[in-house]
Each structure stands twice: as structure tokens, then as C-alpha cells.
Design a protein around this motif. Structure first.
Motif, PDB file in Angstrom:
ATOM      1  N   LEU A 133       0.822  -1.208   0.000  1.00  0.00           N
ATOM      2  CA  LEU A 133       0.000   0.000   0.000  1.00  0.00           C
ATOM      3  C   LEU A 133       0.861   1.265   0.000  1.00  0.00           C
ATOM      4  O   LEU A 133       0.521   2.247  -0.646  1.00  0.00           O
ATOM      5  CB  LEU A 133      -0.950   0.000   1.204  1.00  0.00           C
ATOM      6  CG  LEU A 133      -2.057  -1.060   1.144  1.00  0.00           C
ATOM      7  CD1 LEU A 133      -2.854  -1.079   2.428  1.00  0.00           C
ATOM      8  CD2 LEU A 133      -2.989  -0.812  -0.038  1.00  0.00           C
ATOM      9  N   THR A 134       1.997   1.215   0.704  1.00  0.00           N
ATOM     10  CA  THR A 134       2.916   2.364   0.695  1.00  0.00           C
ATOM     11  C   THR A 134       3.391   2.635  -0.728  1.00  0.00           C
ATOM     12  O   THR A 134       3.385   3.777  -1.197  1.00  0.00           O
ATOM     13  CB  THR A 134       4.131   2.084   1.613  1.00  0.00           C
ATOM     14  OG1 THR A 134       3.658   1.795   2.921  1.00  0.00           O
ATOM     15  CG2 THR A 134       5.085   3.265   1.678  1.00  0.00           C
ATOM     16  N   LEU A 135       3.793   1.565  -1.426  1.00  0.00           N
ATOM     17  CA  LEU A 135       4.283   1.728  -2.803  1.00  0.00           C
ATOM     18  C   LEU A 135       3.161   2.180  -3.741  1.00  0.00           C
ATOM     19  O   LEU A 135       3.392   2.972  -4.647  1.00  0.00           O
ATOM     20  CB  LEU A 135       4.906   0.414  -3.298  1.00  0.00           C
ATOM     21  CG  LEU A 135       6.199   0.014  -2.570  1.00  0.00           C
ATOM     22  CD1 LEU A 135       6.657  -1.374  -2.992  1.00  0.00           C
ATOM     23  CD2 LEU A 135       7.305   1.037  -2.820  1.00  0.00           C
ATOM     24  N   CYS A 136       1.948   1.684  -3.483  1.00  0.00           N
ATOM     25  CA  CYS A 136       0.787   2.120  -4.294  1.00  0.00           C
ATOM     26  C   CYS A 136       0.592   3.631  -4.157  1.00  0.00           C
ATOM     27  O   CYS A 136       0.380   4.333  -5.133  1.00  0.00           O
ATOM     28  CB  CYS A 136      -0.487   1.423  -3.831  1.00  0.00           C
ATOM     29  SG  CYS A 136      -0.598  -0.278  -4.351  1.00  0.00           S
ATOM     30  N   ILE A 137       0.657   4.117  -2.923  1.00  0.00           N
ATOM     31  CA  ILE A 137       0.457   5.554  -2.688  1.00  0.00           C
ATOM     32  C   ILE A 137       1.616   6.343  -3.292  1.00  0.00           C
ATOM     33  O   ILE A 137       1.415   7.372  -3.947  1.00  0.00           O
ATOM     34  CB  ILE A 137       0.317   5.851  -1.174  1.00  0.00           C
ATOM     35  CG1 ILE A 137      -0.990   5.249  -0.605  1.00  0.00           C
ATOM     36  CG2 ILE A 137       0.375   7.353  -0.894  1.00  0.00           C
ATOM     37  CD1 ILE A 137      -2.279   5.940  -0.992  1.00  0.00           C
TER      38      ILE A 137
ATOM     39  N   TYR B 152       4.570   9.483  -9.679  1.00  0.00           N
ATOM     40  CA  TYR B 152       4.796   9.373 -11.115  1.00  0.00           C
ATOM     41  C   TYR B 152       3.577   9.913 -11.860  1.00  0.00           C
ATOM     42  O   TYR B 152       3.670  10.873 -12.598  1.00  0.00           O
ATOM     43  CB  TYR B 152       5.092   7.913 -11.471  1.00  0.00           C
ATOM     44  CG  TYR B 152       5.083   7.632 -12.946  1.00  0.00           C
ATOM     45  CD1 TYR B 152       5.983   8.265 -13.803  1.00  0.00           C
ATOM     46  CD2 TYR B 152       4.165   6.729 -13.498  1.00  0.00           C
ATOM     47  CE1 TYR B 152       5.959   8.031 -15.170  1.00  0.00           C
ATOM     48  CE2 TYR B 152       4.143   6.480 -14.858  1.00  0.00           C
ATOM     49  CZ  TYR B 152       5.040   7.135 -15.689  1.00  0.00           C
ATOM     50  OH  TYR B 152       5.011   6.900 -17.035  1.00  0.00           O
ATOM     51  N   ARG B 153       2.421   9.340 -11.615  1.00  0.00           N
ATOM     52  CA  ARG B 153       1.154   9.809 -12.210  1.00  0.00           C
ATOM     53  C   ARG B 153       0.005   9.017 -11.598  1.00  0.00           C
ATOM     54  O   ARG B 153       0.216   8.024 -10.902  1.00  0.00           O
ATOM     55  CB  ARG B 153       1.157   9.652 -13.733  1.00  0.00           C
ATOM     56  CG  ARG B 153       1.383   8.216 -14.171  1.00  0.00           C
ATOM     57  CD  ARG B 153       1.464   8.090 -15.666  1.00  0.00           C
ATOM     58  NE  ARG B 153       0.170   8.381 -16.279  1.00  0.00           N
ATOM     59  CZ  ARG B 153      -0.061   8.304 -17.576  1.00  0.00           C
ATOM     60  NH1 ARG B 153       0.908   7.988 -18.408  1.00  0.00           N
ATOM     61  NH2 ARG B 153      -1.259   8.555 -18.072  1.00  0.00           N
ATOM     62  N   ASP B 154      -1.204   9.459 -11.894  1.00  0.00           N
ATOM     63  CA  ASP B 154      -2.385   8.723 -11.420  1.00  0.00           C
ATOM     64  C   ASP B 154      -2.408   7.368 -12.126  1.00  0.00           C
ATOM     65  O   ASP B 154      -2.163   7.296 -13.336  1.00  0.00           O
ATOM     66  CB  ASP B 154      -3.646   9.529 -11.762  1.00  0.00           C
ATOM     67  CG  ASP B 154      -4.891   8.904 -11.176  1.00  0.00           C
ATOM     68  OD1 ASP B 154      -4.789   8.335 -10.070  1.00  0.00           O
ATOM     69  OD2 ASP B 154      -5.960   8.982 -11.816  1.00  0.00           O
ATOM     70  N   ASN B 155      -2.665   6.319 -11.367  1.00  0.00           N
ATOM     71  CA  ASN B 155      -2.646   4.976 -11.974  1.00  0.00           C
ATOM     72  C   ASN B 155      -3.586   4.062 -11.184  1.00  0.00           C
ATOM     73  O   ASN B 155      -4.003   4.410 -10.069  1.00  0.00           O
ATOM     74  CB  ASN B 155      -1.213   4.431 -11.987  1.00  0.00           C
ATOM     75  CG  ASN B 155      -0.665   4.279 -10.595  1.00  0.00           C
ATOM     76  OD1 ASN B 155      -1.039   3.359  -9.876  1.00  0.00           O
ATOM     77  ND2 ASN B 155       0.190   5.205 -10.173  1.00  0.00           N
ATOM     78  N   PRO B 156      -3.918   2.889 -11.732  1.00  0.00           N
ATOM     79  CA  PRO B 156      -4.885   2.012 -11.053  1.00  0.00           C
ATOM     80  C   PRO B 156      -4.430   1.584  -9.655  1.00  0.00           C
ATOM     81  O   PRO B 156      -5.264   1.425  -8.762  1.00  0.00           O
ATOM     82  CB  PRO B 156      -4.954   0.788 -11.975  1.00  0.00           C
ATOM     83  CG  PRO B 156      -4.549   1.292 -13.308  1.00  0.00           C
ATOM     84  CD  PRO B 156      -3.568   2.367 -13.068  1.00  0.00           C
TER      85      PRO B 156
ATOM     86  N   LEU C 283      -9.437   2.132  -1.113  1.00  0.00           N
ATOM     87  CA  LEU C 283      -9.355   1.250   0.056  1.00  0.00           C
ATOM     88  C   LEU C 283      -9.200   2.076   1.337  1.00  0.00           C
ATOM     89  O   LEU C 283      -9.889   1.851   2.339  1.00  0.00           O
ATOM     90  CB  LEU C 283      -8.152   0.310  -0.106  1.00  0.00           C
ATOM     91  CG  LEU C 283      -8.010  -0.784   0.943  1.00  0.00           C
ATOM     92  CD1 LEU C 283      -9.062  -1.858   0.744  1.00  0.00           C
ATOM     93  CD2 LEU C 283      -6.625  -1.416   0.874  1.00  0.00           C
ATOM     94  N   PHE C 284      -8.306   3.053   1.265  1.00  0.00           N
ATOM     95  CA  PHE C 284      -8.022   3.923   2.410  1.00  0.00           C
ATOM     96  C   PHE C 284      -9.288   4.682   2.824  1.00  0.00           C
ATOM     97  O   PHE C 284      -9.673   4.714   4.007  1.00  0.00           O
ATOM     98  CB  PHE C 284      -6.908   4.892   1.993  1.00  0.00           C
ATOM     99  CG  PHE C 284      -6.234   5.611   3.119  1.00  0.00           C
ATOM    100  CD1 PHE C 284      -6.486   5.316   4.451  1.00  0.00           C
ATOM    101  CD2 PHE C 284      -5.288   6.603   2.840  1.00  0.00           C
ATOM    102  CE1 PHE C 284      -5.834   5.985   5.472  1.00  0.00           C
ATOM    103  CE2 PHE C 284      -4.634   7.278   3.853  1.00  0.00           C
ATOM    104  CZ  PHE C 284      -4.914   6.967   5.174  1.00  0.00           C
TER     105      PHE C 284
END
Lengths: 391, 232
Positions: free
Chosen positions: B12-16, B21-25, B33-34
Motif C-alpha cells: 500500500l505504501t508503494l501504491c500511494i 509518477y502519475r495517477d494509476n490504477p 481502500l483507504f
């Protein structure tokens, strides 16, 4: 014979000396001047016991508090308290507040002093005391008088403004840009994002932000520009919906009002920031208003808004967050400017009068500081004493 | 179990962080989720810390005659229920009553506190050092001034700063002549203050980043070894 008499005298004197010394030591260890009173200006939920600070040579290291309910046997309250726990620096007295009481009973207290060697000396029992709730908090009288004074200045100024006399308001660049921001969004056919921050309805900045939102909504109603307001607090959400709806009605455009544009995200600080950031990136609003109470999420929001090229007008009274808004936004309303914004935008006599009244209040503080400095330098400190007593 | 927690937190840290870089899935997944979890958690917390102990329990005890004094909660409950009037377009106007109470209550609580903390306390803090300027204290048998030269300079600087900054916030007076000069000095004081606050807060944020990187490096990457050892 003579030698025996001398020995007898030495024995008697030594005994007397030790006895009086012991008596003196015990006397000095026992807490003195023990008084129990109903704690003033409270809701009757505590009794305050005070006694003299012990002499440094007394050897006292702590105190036990014993209480008796309605004349019953004394029992110990909690753990032994250290000197640091009980000495009140302001009054230079030892103090203990018993909050485990009931308003229906009377209480008597004994303070036990405990010395380094473990000796215990009891104070005399206090008079019986019971707690009562006070209707008026007398410590708040100076604050009440100050409120009256400020209110009088504001009401007087409102009447002055209503009488038709013009009230001057200096230029506030951040607010001059409001029309520019709304116009830009309208021309680009994009939405406006209005973020109220994390404050509840009891935050002055949130209340000020809501009144600015009312003025912004009047303009978006005219231009039919979508106004998106993500909320952090369910109560704020309902207030905001009412305010925006009223603005649209006042402008004669109830048809343009869309309740779904004002919505709740979450109460969690960073989840809210993540949600608003996602909205900014996906919806690409042309103008972003960040007005209200902000905390650590301020830079996350302002930086994302900056990255999408939106015109950003921020305003907050959170001093720690203002630097981030100044760095990342096009215009920033600093503290008091946020409170002045609604009067500036609406130009209604009532709001303008209120703004002028606040200036009178500031002038009063200005004068108070100048007078206070002069008096303090001449050794008269009644202004600081008065201010210290404002609770 | 700890291992799963570390991997979920790292993912989740890496997702955030991927938002940098840019908005992504992946970011969208973490964001939703958050938000979803925080709302759910908030609702449960409100029920357990607000609704049940403050409304339901006293109300139930009152209607079952265990403690009739709790009956007064009917008034705030009734006011709270008016928020649901929004669900009926015909009765939406009723919501204005709880809102009026809340705004009135909020202002009543907030304004005196703001006055006390932001005006009276600050004014007292500004004035107090001047009372000590004429005082002396005895040290080692000598009598010395209670304030050092630097503290006196600081006190004078503070009064100048407060007066000039206050002048900047006069709105109903045109900023011309001496007022303009004072307000310019005031805005300079503000900017110096903001600059130091900026630096201070950035240091705090960097500490948070270090904490997260520390977690990724020493908890998450270290867990690779544990997995490797358990497999082979």
C-alpha cells in the motif's frame, strides 16, 4: 557524689534535648494550614485541598491523602503523591484536587506527610466540606466584559454602515482573484473545487470558509459553473449544502443547484487528502479554493493542485500551514484576511460594519500594547495581571 | 501473520508513492481502500464512542426505569434526528434547526477561546518581558539585571513585530503613509516567521519520509530473507 549528680544532670538534659528534638521534628513534618474547599468555578465535581509547602529541611518526600465520607472512617485516596505532584508553582502551595467525590456527600481530609526515613505524620483533619456546582464562572468575567466591548464595537459599526455611510475596505489581492478564478473555470468549461479543510462547525476558520463558499456559490450559480465541495465532516456537509442551496436560490437559479456536487469523503485526515488528490487529478478543475482549517495535508493538496495547473486561492488561520500555501498557491489569504473575505466579497453593510468593528477591536489591542509597555517599564503591571486572570 | 502485515503495508505504501509518477490504477485502488476503511472505521467508532454510551444507553435506562434522569437525552436525540429530514424533500427545511444549534454552539465555544488564547495570552506574553527590564536579581552577591541584553532586544523586536503585523491586518483603513510603512514591516515579519515555520515543518516531514523508507528497507526487504529461508 558530685560526679553522680553531674551524670544525672547530663542524662536529664540529653533526654530533654532528644525528646524536644523529636517533638520538633515530628511537628515540622506534619502538614500545616490544611484547608479543604469546594473547587471554585466548577460543576461541583471536585474538592480542592491545600496546605503549606514543607521546609527544605523537613525531609518530606511525599504525601498520602486520606478522606472521610460523611464522618465515616478515613481511607487513603490513590497512591502516594510526590512533592512535584502536589506543589502548585503559581500559588506556591501544595494542592490536591479530589475528583472522586459525589455532590451528595460531605468530605473531611487528612494529609499524611511521608519522610525519607518512612516516618508518617498526620495533619489535623479539615472542616467538612461538600461540593456545589457554580452557575457563573467568575474567572470568565474579564473575558465576558471584553466580549461585550468587542460586540459593542461591531454592533455600532454595523449601524454606522447601515445608515448609508460608506465603509472603506482595503484591497485584498487574493479576493480580487476570486472572480478571475471562477471566470477562468467557466471559460474552460471545467469545474471549481472548493476544499473546506478538516475543521468542524466549531472552528472559526471553517465558519469563515463557509461564508466565502456562499459568495463563490452565488457567482457559480450565475455562470452555471459546476462547484464541487468534498467534505470531511458530516455536519459541515449538511451546513454547506444548505448554504450553497440558499446562494443558488438567492440568485434565482435553484435549477442549477446539484446536491450531489457537495459530498462526504471521510473524516480521516490522510484518506481525505488522498481522495481529494485523486479528484484533482481525474477531474482537472480549473480553479481550486483551499479555505478553512488545514493540518499536515495542506501541502499534499496544494502541490497536487499546482501540478494540474489550476488557479489556486488558499486561506487559513493555521499558522504552520500558511507557508505551504504561500509556496504552492497563486493567492493566499493570511489569517485574519480569511475572516474579512466574506465582507469583502459580499459588500453588504452588515458584513462591512462587522469588519470595521473588528478593526476597532484591533485598535484597542494596539493601544493596550503601547500603554502596557509604558506601564510595565514604570513598574505598574496591572494590565498583565488582568490578562493573566482571564480564564 | 506479522509477515502478511508487513507485505500489505509495503504494497500500500508503494501504491500511494506511485502517485508521484502519475495517477494509476494502483494508486486508485489504495485511495479507495483507504477512504473506504477510514469511513467504516469512523462509523463503528461513532457508534461505540458516541451513539451507544451517550444516546442509546441513557435513553434505554430511562425507558426501562433504571435511571429516569437520562430522559433528558431525548432532546438532543430529537435534534439529531432532524438531520434525517434531508431524506424527505418536503421536510428538508427542518434540518436548519440542528444546524442553527450546532453553529451557535460552535461559535459560542470557539470565539471566547480564540479571544483568550490568540489575543489576551499573546498580548500578555508580549508585555511581560518589559516588567522584568527594570528588575534586578542577586547572583553571587552581585545585583544583575533580570534580563540579558539579548532578551531586551528580543522583547523590543517582538513589540515592533506585533504592532506592525497588527497594522497590516487593518482592513477599513487605506494603507498609505505611515500605515503603509508599518504594514510593510509587518508583512516582512510574517514572511520571516513563515520561512522558519516552513523549514521546521519540512524537517518534520523528512523525518516521516525517513521512517517510511526505513520500514521499506529494514522491515519489508528484510522479510525477503525470512521467506527465502522458510521455502528453502
Amino acid at each position: 557524689m558530685k560526679h553522680n549528680k553531674i551524670c544525672l544532670w547530663i542524662a536529664v538534659c540529653t533526654t530533654l534535648f532528644l525528646w524536644t528534638s523529636l517533638g520538633y521534628c515530628q511537628g515540622s513534618a506534619a502538614p500545616t494550614n490544611v484547608v479543604a474547599i469546594d473547587t471554585p468555578n466548577d460543576d461541583g465535581s471536585s474538592i480542592t485541598v491545600t496546605w503549606d509547602v514543607p521546609a527544605e529541611t523537613s525531609g518530606i518526600v511525599g504525601y498520602n491523602i486520606l478522606s472521610s465520607v460523611d464522618g465515616a472512617e478515613f481511607s487513603k485516596l490513590g497512591e502516594q503523591l510526590s512533592l512535584d505532584d502536589v506543589i502548585d508553582q503559581e500559588t506556591n502551595m501544595c494542592m490536591y484536587q479530589d475528583t472522586s467525590i459525589s455532590r451528595l456527600n460531605t468530605y473531611t481530609y487528612i494529609i499524611q506527610a511521608v519522610t525519607e526515613t518512612g516516618e508518617i505524620s498526620d495533619s489535623q483533619a479539615t472542616e467538612s466540606v461538600s461540593a456545589k456546582a457554580q452557575i457563573f464562572h467568575t474567572g470568565k468575567i474579564p473575558l465576558f466584559l471584553a466580549m461585550l466591548l468587542f460586540s459593542a464595537a461591531i454592533v455600532g459599526s454595523i449601524y454606522h454602515a447601515r445608515s448609508g455611510k460608506e465603509v472603506f475596505v482595503r484591497r485584498i489581492p487574493g479576493l480580487e482573484a476570486v472572480d478571475e478564478a471562477i471566470g477562468r473555470a467557466t471559460e474552460m468549461g471545467r469545474s471549481i473545487l472548493y476544499v473546506l479543510g478538516l475543521g468542524s462547525v466549531s472552528n472559526v476558520a471553517t465558519i469563515a470558509s463557509m461564508t466565502i463558499l456562499g459568495q463563490v456559490a452565488r457567482r457559480t450559480a450565475d455562470y452555471e459553473t459546476p462547484l464541487r465541495v468534498p467534505c470531511n465532516d458530516p455536519v459541515v456537509l449538511n451546513v454547506v449544502r444548505e448554504m450553497v442551496k440558499t446562494s443558488y436560490l438567492d440568485e434565482g437559479r435553484p435549477d442549477a443547484y446539484n446536491e450531489d456536487n457537495i459530498f462526504f469523503i471521510t473524516e480521516s485526515q490522510f484518506a481525505y487528502a488522498a481522495g481529494v488528490d485523486g479528484m484533482m487529478i481525474r477531474e482537472q478543475p480549473a480553479a481550486i479554493f483551499l479555505q478553512g482549517t488545514f493540518y499536515a495535508e495542506s501541502l499534499i493538496l496544494a502541490e497536487t493542485g499546482n501540478s494540474i495547473g489550476a488557479i489556486q486561492i488558499a486561506g487559513t488561520d493555521s499558522e504552520a500551514q500558511l507557508p505551504f500555501f504561500i509556496a504552492a498557491c497563486d493567492y493566499t489569504l493570511i489569517g485574519e484576511e480569511l475572516y474579512a473575505a466574506s465582507a469583502y466579497l459580499a459588500r453588504e453593510p452588515m458584513l462591512l460594519g462587522s469588519l470595521r468593528g473588528q478593526d476597532w477591536g484591533k485598535l484597542f489591542i494596539f493601544g493596550l500594547i503601547v500603554l502596557g509597555v509604558i506601564l510595565e517599564l514604570t513598574g505598574i503591571n496591572w494590565i498583565t495581571t488582568l490578562l493573566q486572570n482571564v480564564r | 501473520m506479522d509477515l502478511i502485515g508487513i507485505w500489505v503495508a509495503a504494497f500500500l505504501t508503494l501504491c500511494i508513492y506511485s502517485f508521484l509518477y502519475r495517477d494509476n490504477p494502483l494508486y486508485r485502488f489504495a485511495e479507495h481502500l483507504f477512504v473506504g476503511i477510514s469511513v467504516g472505521y469512523g462509523i463503528v467508532l461513532s457508534i461505540h464512542q458516541g451513539f451507544l454510551p451517550l444516546a442509546w444507553k441513557p435513553f434505554w435506562e430511562a425507558i426501562t426505569f433504571k435511571d429516569p434522569s437520562g430522559l433528558w437525552v431525548i432532546i438532543p436525540i430529537a435534534f439529531g434526528l432532524l438531520f434525517f429530514a434531508r431524506l424527505s424533500p418536503k421536510h428538508t427545511w427542518l434540518i436548519r434547526y440542528p444546524i442553527a444549534v450546532l453553529i451557535g454552539y460552535g461559535s459560542g465555544i470557539a470565539i471566547p477561546n480564540v479571544l483568550r488564547a490568540n489575543i489576551f495570552e499573546q498580548t500578555r506574553g508580549t508585555l511581560q518581558p518589559f516588567g522584568k527590564m527594570t528588575e534586578t536579581i542577586a547572583a553571587n552577591g552581585d545585583t544583575i539585571p533580570a534580563l540579558s541584553t539579548f532578551e531586551i532586544f528580543g522583547a523590543i523586536l517582538m513589540v515592533i513585530g506585533v504592532i506592525c503585523t497588527l497594522t497590516y491586518f487593518f482592513f477599513s483603513v487605506e494603507h498609505r503613509g505611515p500605515i503603509k510603512g508599518l504594514s510593510k514591516v509587518g508583512i516582512a515579519f510574517l514572511m520571516i516567521g513563515f520561512g522558519s515555520a516552513f523549514g521546521n515543518t519540512v524537517m518534520g516531514r523528512v523525518a516521516l519520509l525517513i521512517q517510511r523508507v526505513d520500514f521499506l528497507m529494514f522491515d519489508w526487504i528484510a522479510s525477503f530473507g525470512t521467506i527465502f529461508n522458510s521455502i528453502f
